[in-house]
Design a protein around this motif. Structure first.
Motif, PDB file in Angstrom:
ATOM      1  N   ILE A  25       0.828  -1.196   0.000  1.00  0.00           N
ATOM      2  CA  ILE A  25       0.000   0.000   0.000  1.00  0.00           C
ATOM      3  C   ILE A  25       0.866   1.251   0.000  1.00  0.00           C
ATOM      4  CG2 ILE A  25      -1.695   1.325   1.328  1.00  0.00           C
ATOM      5  CD1 ILE A  25      -2.854  -1.338   2.295  1.00  0.00           C
ATOM      6  N   GLY A  26       1.989   1.243   0.726  1.00  0.00           N
ATOM      7  CA  GLY A  26       2.849   2.417   0.792  1.00  0.00           C
ATOM      8  C   GLY A  26       3.323   2.855  -0.584  1.00  0.00           C
ATOM      9  N   CYS A  27       3.774   1.911  -1.390  1.00  0.00           N
ATOM     10  CA  CYS A  27       4.219   2.235  -2.739  1.00  0.00           C
ATOM     11  C   CYS A  27       3.061   2.749  -3.580  1.00  0.00           C
ATOM     12  CB  CYS A  27       4.858   1.012  -3.394  1.00  0.00           C
ATOM     13  SG  CYS A  27       5.482   1.306  -5.072  1.00  0.00           S
ATOM     14  N   ALA A  28       1.892   2.134  -3.453  1.00  0.00           N
ATOM     15  CA  ALA A  28       0.728   2.569  -4.233  1.00  0.00           C
ATOM     16  C   ALA A  28       0.337   4.001  -3.879  1.00  0.00           C
ATOM     17  CB  ALA A  28      -0.444   1.619  -3.994  1.00  0.00           C
ATOM     18  N   VAL A  29       0.371   4.332  -2.593  1.00  0.00           N
ATOM     19  CA  VAL A  29       0.054   5.700  -2.168  1.00  0.00           C
ATOM     20  C   VAL A  29       1.091   6.676  -2.728  1.00  0.00           C
ATOM     21  CG1 VAL A  29      -0.144   7.259  -0.197  1.00  0.00           C
ATOM     22  CG2 VAL A  29      -1.151   4.974  -0.081  1.00  0.00           C
ATOM     23  N   ALA A  30       2.363   6.314  -2.619  1.00  0.00           N
ATOM     24  CA  ALA A  30       3.420   7.186  -3.114  1.00  0.00           C
ATOM     25  C   ALA A  30       3.289   7.419  -4.609  1.00  0.00           C
ATOM     26  CB  ALA A  30       4.789   6.586  -2.791  1.00  0.00           C
ATOM     27  N   ARG A  31       2.913   6.395  -5.359  1.00  0.00           N
ATOM     28  CA  ARG A  31       2.722   6.556  -6.800  1.00  0.00           C
ATOM     29  C   ARG A  31       1.602   7.552  -7.093  1.00  0.00           C
ATOM     30  NH1 ARG A  31       4.189   3.020 -10.697  1.00  0.00           N
ATOM     31  NH2 ARG A  31       2.076   2.939 -11.537  1.00  0.00           N
ATOM     32  N   ALA A  41       2.016  11.098  -8.903  1.00  0.00           N
ATOM     33  CA  ALA A  41       1.227  11.358 -10.104  1.00  0.00           C
ATOM     34  C   ALA A  41       0.457  12.664  -9.989  1.00  0.00           C
ATOM     35  CB  ALA A  41       0.259  10.206 -10.354  1.00  0.00           C
ATOM     36  N   TYR A  42       0.108  13.043  -8.763  1.00  0.00           N
ATOM     37  CA  TYR A  42      -0.603  14.301  -8.517  1.00  0.00           C
ATOM     38  C   TYR A  42       0.346  15.484  -8.389  1.00  0.00           C
ATOM     39  CZ  TYR A  42      -4.882  11.611  -7.505  1.00  0.00           C
ATOM     40  OH  TYR A  42      -5.977  10.778  -7.576  1.00  0.00           O
ATOM     41  N   ALA A  97       8.189   6.346 -11.998  1.00  0.00           N
ATOM     42  CA  ALA A  97       7.499   6.053 -13.255  1.00  0.00           C
ATOM     43  C   ALA A  97       6.097   6.645 -13.295  1.00  0.00           C
ATOM     44  CB  ALA A  97       7.433   4.540 -13.470  1.00  0.00           C
ATOM     45  N   ALA A  98       5.549   6.976 -12.128  1.00  0.00           N
ATOM     46  CA  ALA A  98       4.184   7.516 -12.060  1.00  0.00           C
ATOM     47  C   ALA A  98       4.156   9.027 -11.941  1.00  0.00           C
ATOM     48  CB  ALA A  98       3.457   6.892 -10.869  1.00  0.00           C
ATOM     49  N   ARG A  99       5.309   9.680 -11.958  1.00  0.00           N
ATOM     50  CA  ARG A  99       5.359  11.120 -11.727  1.00  0.00           C
ATOM     51  C   ARG A  99       4.509  11.897 -12.717  1.00  0.00           C
ATOM     52  NH1 ARG A  99      11.825  11.919 -11.135  1.00  0.00           N
ATOM     53  NH2 ARG A  99      11.688  10.744 -13.090  1.00  0.00           N
ATOM     54  N   PRO A 133      -3.831  -2.649  -3.798  1.00  0.00           N
ATOM     55  CA  PRO A 133      -3.188  -1.511  -3.126  1.00  0.00           C
ATOM     56  C   PRO A 133      -3.656  -0.148  -3.622  1.00  0.00           C
ATOM     57  CG  PRO A 133      -1.576  -3.231  -3.497  1.00  0.00           C
ATOM     58  CD  PRO A 133      -2.838  -3.680  -4.177  1.00  0.00           C
ATOM     59  N   ASP A 134      -3.972  -0.039  -4.902  1.00  0.00           N
ATOM     60  CA  ASP A 134      -4.395   1.258  -5.419  1.00  0.00           C
ATOM     61  C   ASP A 134      -5.799   1.639  -4.972  1.00  0.00           C
ATOM     62  OD1 ASP A 134      -3.651   3.548  -7.073  1.00  0.00           O
ATOM     63  OD2 ASP A 134      -5.296   2.916  -8.374  1.00  0.00           O
ATOM     64  N   ASP A 135      -6.590   0.680  -4.469  1.00  0.00           N
ATOM     65  CA  ASP A 135      -7.929   1.029  -3.985  1.00  0.00           C
ATOM     66  C   ASP A 135      -7.857   1.977  -2.789  1.00  0.00           C
ATOM     67  OD1 ASP A 135      -9.536  -0.374  -5.898  1.00  0.00           O
ATOM     68  OD2 ASP A 135      -9.031  -2.249  -4.901  1.00  0.00           O
TER      69      ASP A 135
END
Length: 280
Positions: free
Chosen positions: A35-41, A45-46, A78-80, A246-248
């Motif tokens: 989840i930590g990585c998903a939140v950081a992505r 991205a924002y 990669a999500a920046r 995780p992205d949910d």
């Protein structure tokens, strides 16, 4: 006191980079599947600059293992939303009493001297048991990591950040107060329950400083720790027939960090996809 005017049409249009210019610390980001990585992505991205905290020895000792910190950072890069958005990382064993304050300092320094967002995602896994098997060492270990370190992170974050709008803190709990609770993980449930209980008090304490404090229960999330028949049985308890990914919860958590959530504080939010817990 004058009323705020209605938002202009320009203000109503969604900014594709709503966190542009802001900085965030995400703890517990040792694995690309977590989840930590998903939140950081999502935060990156924002438009937010992000510092990833990791404690690789913890995940290395677990069945799922740990990723290389630089690989996790690369997944976030990669999500920046903008190619020059900064993504940095560093270690900390948050069971040490002075580690939370040092982590806040390290993250702020790496991101240019300021922190706007704190996502306290880390937790101690394992070393737990039922009422019959827990002991003082288990309780103390979970207290140090799952509760004490989070409150100390919040304290250091609040001391570091100048008063003003845009401050965000999101803590994580585990639905230990829903249905039958977590009778097999009492030490963990106790400390996570403490975070849920202290959410409103922290929100009240920090409201005048422009810092919104909320807690999210992500529900059962597929972070590669379970498979087989048990995995399938749990999937069947969701109306959608699948686990949370995780992205949910990451979508909710990252939204709470934006100005769209500027009027939300002191809440414990369940993000469980309609999960049907036993006893409820």
């Amino acid at each position: 006191m004058p009323r705020l005017p209605a938002p202009t049409p320009e203000e109503l249009r969604r900014d594709p980079l709503p966190l542009r210019g802001r900085t965030a610390l995400v703890t517990g980001a040792s694995r690309r599947g977590g989840i930590g990585c998903a939140v950081a992505r999502r935060l990156a991205a924002y438009g937010a600059a992000v510092y990833l905290h990791h404690h690789v020895p913890h995940d290395e000792a677990m069945p799922w293992g740990a990723d290389r910190p630089e690989d996790v950072a690369d997944a976030v890069r990669a999500a920046r939303g903008a190619p020059d958005t900064l993504v940095a990382h560093g270690p900390a064993d948050l069971s040490a009493p002075d580690a939370p304050a040092r982590l806040i300092d390290d993250a702020a320094r790496a991101l240019g001297g300021r922190l706007d967002i704190l996502i306290a995602n880390h937790a101690l896994s394992g070393s737990d048991g039922t009422l019959d098997t827990i002991d003082a060492a288990m309780l103390d270990a979970h207290w140090a990591v799952d509760a004490r370190s989070v409150v100390l992170l919040v304290q250091a974050f609040a001391r570091h950040r100048p008063a003003g709008p845009g401050g965000r803190i999101v803590m994580m709990t585990s639905g230990q107060d829903i249905a039958d609770g977590m009778p097999g993980e009492l030490a963990y449930a106790l400390q996570k329950g403490a975070l849920a209980s202290v959410t409103r008090s922290l929100a009240t304490a920090l409201a005048e400083r422009g810092i919104m404090v909320n807690t999210v229960n992500p529900g059962p999330v597929d972070t590669d720790y379970l498979d087989g028949d048990t995995y399938d049985a749990i999937a069947g308890l969701f109306p959608a027939g699948r686990w949370g990914m995780p992205d949910d919860p990451a979508r909710l958590i990252s939204w709470l960090a934006t100005d769209e959530a500027a009027w939300i504080t002191g809440q414990v939010v369940d993000s469980e996809g309609g999960f049907r817990r036993t006893g409820g």
